[in-house]
Enzyme design. Sequence first.
Site, PDB file in Angstrom:
ATOM      1  N   HIS A 172       0.800  -1.202  -0.122  1.00  0.00           N
ATOM      2  CA  HIS A 172       0.023  -0.224  -0.084  1.00  0.00           C
ATOM      3  C   HIS A 172       0.932   1.311  -0.082  1.00  0.00           C
ATOM      4  O   HIS A 172       0.565   2.157  -0.950  1.00  0.00           O
ATOM      5  CB  HIS A 172      -0.839   0.134   1.360  1.00  0.00           C
ATOM      6  CG  HIS A 172      -1.700   1.138   1.471  1.00  0.00           C
ATOM      7  ND1 HIS A 172      -3.032   1.000   1.172  1.00  0.00           N
ATOM      8  CD2 HIS A 172      -1.415   2.532   1.924  1.00  0.00           C
ATOM      9  CE1 HIS A 172      -3.442   2.221   1.423  1.00  0.00           C
ATOM     10  NE2 HIS A 172      -2.574   3.230   1.761  1.00  0.00           N
ATOM     11  N   GLU A 173       1.860   1.298   0.993  1.00  0.00           N
ATOM     12  CA  GLU A 173       2.761   2.486   1.074  1.00  0.00           C
ATOM     13  C   GLU A 173       3.791   2.542  -0.329  1.00  0.00           C
ATOM     14  O   GLU A 173       3.985   3.780  -0.749  1.00  0.00           O
ATOM     15  CB  GLU A 173       3.483   2.396   2.338  1.00  0.00           C
ATOM     16  CG  GLU A 173       2.741   2.432   3.597  1.00  0.00           C
ATOM     17  CD  GLU A 173       1.648   3.728   3.819  1.00  0.00           C
ATOM     18  OE1 GLU A 173       2.133   4.589   3.254  1.00  0.00           O
ATOM     19  OE2 GLU A 173       0.829   3.596   4.280  1.00  0.00           O
ATOM     20  N   HIS A 218       2.067   4.372  -2.902  1.00  0.00           N
ATOM     21  CA  HIS A 218       2.274   5.878  -2.886  1.00  0.00           C
ATOM     22  C   HIS A 218       3.596   6.497  -3.157  1.00  0.00           C
ATOM     23  O   HIS A 218       3.465   7.370  -3.948  1.00  0.00           O
ATOM     24  CB  HIS A 218       2.217   6.109  -1.125  1.00  0.00           C
ATOM     25  CG  HIS A 218       0.730   6.184  -0.664  1.00  0.00           C
ATOM     26  ND1 HIS A 218      -0.311   6.646  -1.256  1.00  0.00           N
ATOM     27  CD2 HIS A 218       0.099   5.551   0.391  1.00  0.00           C
ATOM     28  CE1 HIS A 218      -1.560   6.582  -0.306  1.00  0.00           C
ATOM     29  NE2 HIS A 218      -1.195   5.896   0.670  1.00  0.00           N
ATOM     30  N   ASP A 238      -4.644   7.749  -1.300  1.00  0.00           N
ATOM     31  CA  ASP A 238      -5.613   6.677  -0.965  1.00  0.00           C
ATOM     32  C   ASP A 238      -7.180   6.715  -1.644  1.00  0.00           C
ATOM     33  O   ASP A 238      -7.411   7.878  -1.994  1.00  0.00           O
ATOM     34  CB  ASP A 238      -5.701   7.048   0.581  1.00  0.00           C
ATOM     35  CG  ASP A 238      -4.418   6.573   1.342  1.00  0.00           C
ATOM     36  OD1 ASP A 238      -4.115   5.489   1.169  1.00  0.00           O
ATOM     37  OD2 ASP A 238      -4.215   7.284   2.405  1.00  0.00           O
TER      38      ASP A 238
END
Length: 263
Positions: free
Chosen positions: A161-162, A165, A172
Amino acid sequence: MIFSKDIMLNQWILLMVVVLQHGAIGTMVKFNNGAFEDIVIAINPGLSEDDKIINNIKDMVKEASSYLFIATEQRFYFKTVKVVIPLTWAAKPEYARVTTESYTNADIIVADPFIKYGDEPYTLQYGGCGEQGRYIHFTSNFLTNDSLLDVYGSRGRVLVHEWAHLRWGVFDEYNNDAPFYTTGVNKAEATRCSADITGQYIFRTSTGKTRKCKIDHRTQLYEVGCQFIPNKKQTVPASIMYMQSLPSVTLFWCISHNKAVAH
Ligand SMILES: *[C@@H]1O[C@H](CO)[C@@H](O)[C@H](O)[C@H]1NC(C)=O
């Protein structure tokens, strides 16, 4: 899903920081044929020595690599990772010397909590959508305290998930500022991705009791304080940028649907 053996193999290079060099600025990650190489994870020299941090970093990256591979339909995985270990920690024969890697140009840092976030992992993003972030921040508590797995999901999933980014500049897919949208008269839905995620709309009263949320007739949205609690049991595979902790979630929504992954 078939994995070739070398795809699942991560190489580890553990490094001791000798001096903080000012050589390279920014990431040194290389991208070759689906593989991210030479990701630098640096442990802040101020943290007290704990081998569990190093071991759990290894487990996290290993899990993240297979999860990323599935999430991107076999296009991306992590191949080599360098962990920069503080010079104040005990030296080990398997450690190599640092060349140009350092804490200041690491892709991922392990450091004390930043007050605003506590133990919540985050990625410093200051560019627009699609621009690479600066670094991912994990706390030592996040890496070593298993009671946080309930909150964020497994560490490998969190890293993916990170990483999205950091590397792809995606944002998000939840929205704390606009948690609901209206879908008709006296009907509202939680902002979520995908919209097929099922759950309950719960309001917690001041005495700690819970009840179903009411619609505010003025805004046509759920009342302030209402929370959407996704059911643990889901069948939808998206999206990692909404809630990677749901066991059924294995895909990115926009990335998987638009085929718009840049690197
Ligand atoms: C683990 O994290 C929980 C939740 O933040 C905290 O209450 C607990 O004290 C932590 N345990 C340790 C050993 O730090």
